[in-house]
Write a protein that holds these residues in place. Structure first.
Motif, PDB file in Angstrom:
ATOM      1  N   MET A 158       0.842  -1.188   0.000  1.00 20.40           N
ATOM      2  CA  MET A 158       0.000   0.000   0.000  1.00 20.40           C
ATOM      3  C   MET A 158       0.878   1.239   0.000  1.00 20.40           C
ATOM      4  SD  MET A 158      -3.287  -0.808   2.430  1.00 20.40           S
ATOM      5  CE  MET A 158      -4.047   0.702   1.802  1.00 20.40           C
ATOM      6  N   PHE A 159       0.443   2.240  -0.752  1.00 26.28           N
ATOM      7  CA  PHE A 159       1.132   3.521  -0.781  1.00 26.28           C
ATOM      8  C   PHE A 159       0.107   4.602  -1.057  1.00 26.28           C
ATOM      9  CE2 PHE A 159       1.258   1.737  -5.017  1.00 26.28           C
ATOM     10  CZ  PHE A 159       0.931   2.797  -5.842  1.00 26.28           C
ATOM     11  N   ALA A 160       0.520   5.833  -0.923  1.00 23.86           N
ATOM     12  CA  ALA A 160      -0.357   6.976  -1.177  1.00 23.86           C
ATOM     13  C   ALA A 160       0.200   7.773  -2.342  1.00 23.86           C
ATOM     14  CB  ALA A 160      -0.481   7.863   0.063  1.00 23.86           C
ATOM     15  N   GLU A 161      -0.676   8.298  -3.172  1.00 15.05           N
ATOM     16  CA  GLU A 161      -0.235   9.144  -4.275  1.00 15.05           C
ATOM     17  C   GLU A 161       0.494  10.363  -3.707  1.00 15.05           C
ATOM     18  OE1 GLU A 161      -3.151  10.168  -7.133  1.00 15.05           O
ATOM     19  OE2 GLU A 161      -3.909   8.128  -7.355  1.00 15.05           O
ATOM     20  N   GLY A 162       1.690  10.624  -4.220  1.00 10.33           N
ATOM     21  CA  GLY A 162       2.491  11.731  -3.714  1.00 10.33           C
ATOM     22  C   GLY A 162       3.556  11.297  -2.733  1.00 10.33           C
ATOM     23  N   MET A 163       3.591   9.997  -2.362  1.00 10.23           N
ATOM     24  CA  MET A 163       4.609   9.480  -1.446  1.00 10.23           C
ATOM     25  C   MET A 163       5.659   8.718  -2.236  1.00 10.23           C
ATOM     26  SD  MET A 163       2.435   8.098   1.841  1.00 10.23           S
ATOM     27  CE  MET A 163       3.951   7.497   2.594  1.00 10.23           C
ATOM     28  N   ASN A 164       6.905   8.730  -1.733  1.00  9.81           N
ATOM     29  CA  ASN A 164       7.994   8.025  -2.412  1.00  9.81           C
ATOM     30  C   ASN A 164       8.406   6.756  -1.679  1.00  9.81           C
ATOM     31  OD1 ASN A 164       9.198   9.135  -0.179  1.00  9.81           O
ATOM     32  ND2 ASN A 164      10.626  10.447  -1.303  1.00  9.81           N
ATOM     33  N   HIS A 165       7.571   6.284  -0.753  1.00 11.42           N
ATOM     34  CA  HIS A 165       7.861   5.029  -0.058  1.00 11.42           C
ATOM     35  C   HIS A 165       6.530   4.361   0.302  1.00 11.42           C
ATOM     36  CE1 HIS A 165       6.742   6.740   3.883  1.00 11.42           C
ATOM     37  NE2 HIS A 165       7.334   7.843   3.455  1.00 11.42           N
ATOM     38  N   PRO A 166       6.503   3.041   0.425  1.00 14.29           N
ATOM     39  CA  PRO A 166       5.244   2.338   0.719  1.00 14.29           C
ATOM     40  C   PRO A 166       4.817   2.492   2.166  1.00 14.29           C
ATOM     41  CG  PRO A 166       7.048   0.774   0.598  1.00 14.29           C
ATOM     42  CD  PRO A 166       7.622   2.105   0.198  1.00 14.29           C
ATOM     43  N   LEU A 167       3.524   2.359   2.387  1.00 11.82           N
ATOM     44  CA  LEU A 167       2.976   2.352   3.736  1.00 11.82           C
ATOM     45  C   LEU A 167       3.103   0.975   4.372  1.00 11.82           C
ATOM     46  CD1 LEU A 167      -0.264   4.400   2.973  1.00 11.82           C
ATOM     47  CD2 LEU A 167       1.743   5.223   4.225  1.00 11.82           C
ATOM     48  N   GLN A 168       2.974  -0.046   3.548  1.00 18.81           N
ATOM     49  CA  GLN A 168       3.167  -1.418   4.013  1.00 18.81           C
ATOM     50  C   GLN A 168       3.487  -2.302   2.817  1.00 18.81           C
ATOM     51  OE1 GLN A 168      -0.642  -2.808   5.652  1.00 18.81           O
ATOM     52  NE2 GLN A 168      -0.993  -3.967   3.794  1.00 18.81           N
ATOM     53  N   ASP A 169       4.156  -3.396   3.079  1.00 15.16           N
ATOM     54  CA  ASP A 169       4.471  -4.382   2.041  1.00 15.16           C
ATOM     55  C   ASP A 169       4.611  -5.723   2.742  1.00 15.16           C
ATOM     56  OD1 ASP A 169       5.167  -5.780  -0.164  1.00 15.16           O
ATOM     57  OD2 ASP A 169       7.068  -4.756  -0.537  1.00 15.16           O
ATOM     58  N   ALA A 170       3.561  -6.538   2.665  1.00 15.01           N
ATOM     59  CA  ALA A 170       3.537  -7.786   3.420  1.00 15.01           C
ATOM     60  C   ALA A 170       2.888  -8.880   2.582  1.00 15.01           C
ATOM     61  CB  ALA A 170       2.771  -7.606   4.729  1.00 15.01           C
TER      62      ALA A 170
END
Length: 310
Positions: A251-263
């Motif tokens: 999961m990530f947000a538009e405008g972010m350069n890193h993921p919120l989670q990766d599992a």
């Protein structure tokens, strides 16, 4: 149904752009027919001994359908497929004790994009599927408190790209945007666009096998599973290494350069929890298209001939 250039040329010579919509009644008939022939699922027994189990499963399917209002979600997905060529359903589990654990719901095709190299109708060969969803900033921060600062910055960037940092208007089918939507005057709040990516990676895993394991056969062996561990230790099952396709969710947000989670996916079925509902697909390229596509030229001809006659 009129191009802006054609409409302007009619106005310049004092001619009315007449529209007699033949596409919508055809679609109304198709969508209405789908609603009239809704059916409930039924599980049939393979042998006489399976009759009781099949009856229980049929009742369970009916219960899940009723609590999720599944026929309505299927009708919305069917409507999308008839118009645009592709609709979507999402099936999964939730851990909210106040809600039903199994959910079944519609997803807008505008929020989905998928692997263009996938050719199977159920997209079981897709390497990835994305889903975009707009949520309020405070909800996103509650979901990912460790990324609160990045989410607030992403909300500002996302708002600026849409002409407003706090509220947004309605997107119309022709690509225009109504910035004076009533929702803007009623509620001004920051929102952020979250994107979840379900993707598949090949990984070497330890599998469990043995006679009489039932649904555990050929599943990934987990050492923290006491039942699996006991079966192997007592000799009722054995393990082997194999190359498996593993589903993960980022999961990530538009405008972010890193993921919120990766599992890794929380589901043991190792499939992506989205179901496509197709109308038609092109043989070359496999792009979806709906009923409207083959009626556009007929509709344009009808409108222009009647307008000219008028």
């Amino acid at each position: 149904q009129w191009e802006a250039e054609d409409n302007q040329s009619l106005e310049n010579r004092g001619q009315r752009a007449l529209t007699i919509n033949r596409i919508k009644p055809a679609l109304d008939w198709i969508l209405g027919t789908e609603k009239r022939i809704r059916i409930d699922g039924r599980v049939l027994p393979r042998t006489a001994d399976d009759s009781q189990g099949a009856e229980v499963k049929t009742k369970l399917m009916k219960y899940i359908s009723d609590v999720n209002m599944s026929p309505f979600h299927r009708s919305r997905a069917f409507s999308d497929s008839a118009i645009s060529g592709l609709g979507w359903l999402e099936l999964g589990l939730r851990d909210d004790p106040e809600e039903e654990p199994i959910y079944y719901r519609y997803e807008d095709w505008r929020n989905m994009w998928y692997d263009p190299f996938a050719v199977e109708l159920d997209l079981s060969d897709a390497r990835y599927i994305f889903r975009r969803k707009e949520v309020d900033l405070d909800i996103a921060v509650a979901m990912f408190p460790e990324h609160a600062a990045s989410l607030r910055a992403a909300a500002i960037k996302y708002g600026e790209s849409h002409g407003d940092s706090t509220a947004y208007g309605i997107d119309h089918d022709d690509g225009t945007r109504d910035e004076n939507d009533d929702r803007d005057t009623l509620s001004h709040r920051s929102r952020v666009s979250l994107v979840e990516c379900w993707y598949v990676l090949p990984e070497k895993r330890t599998m469990i096998t043995g006679e009489g394991l039932g649904t555990l056969a050929s599943r990934v062996y987990r050492e923290d599973n006491e039942h699996m561990k006991a079966l192997v230790e007592k000799g009722y099952a054995s393990t082997f290494d194999a190359l498996r396709k593993v589903v993960r969710c980022m999961m990530f947000a538009e405008g972010m350069n890193h993921p919120l989670q990766d599992a890794e996916s929380p589901y043991t079925h190792n499939r992506i929890p989205f179901v496509p509902v197709w109308a038609y697909r092109r043989k070359k390229g496999a792009e979806p298209y709906g009923v409207v596509r083959n009626q556009v030229d007929i509709q344009d001809d009808l409108n222009k001939r009647h307008s000219k006659a008028l």
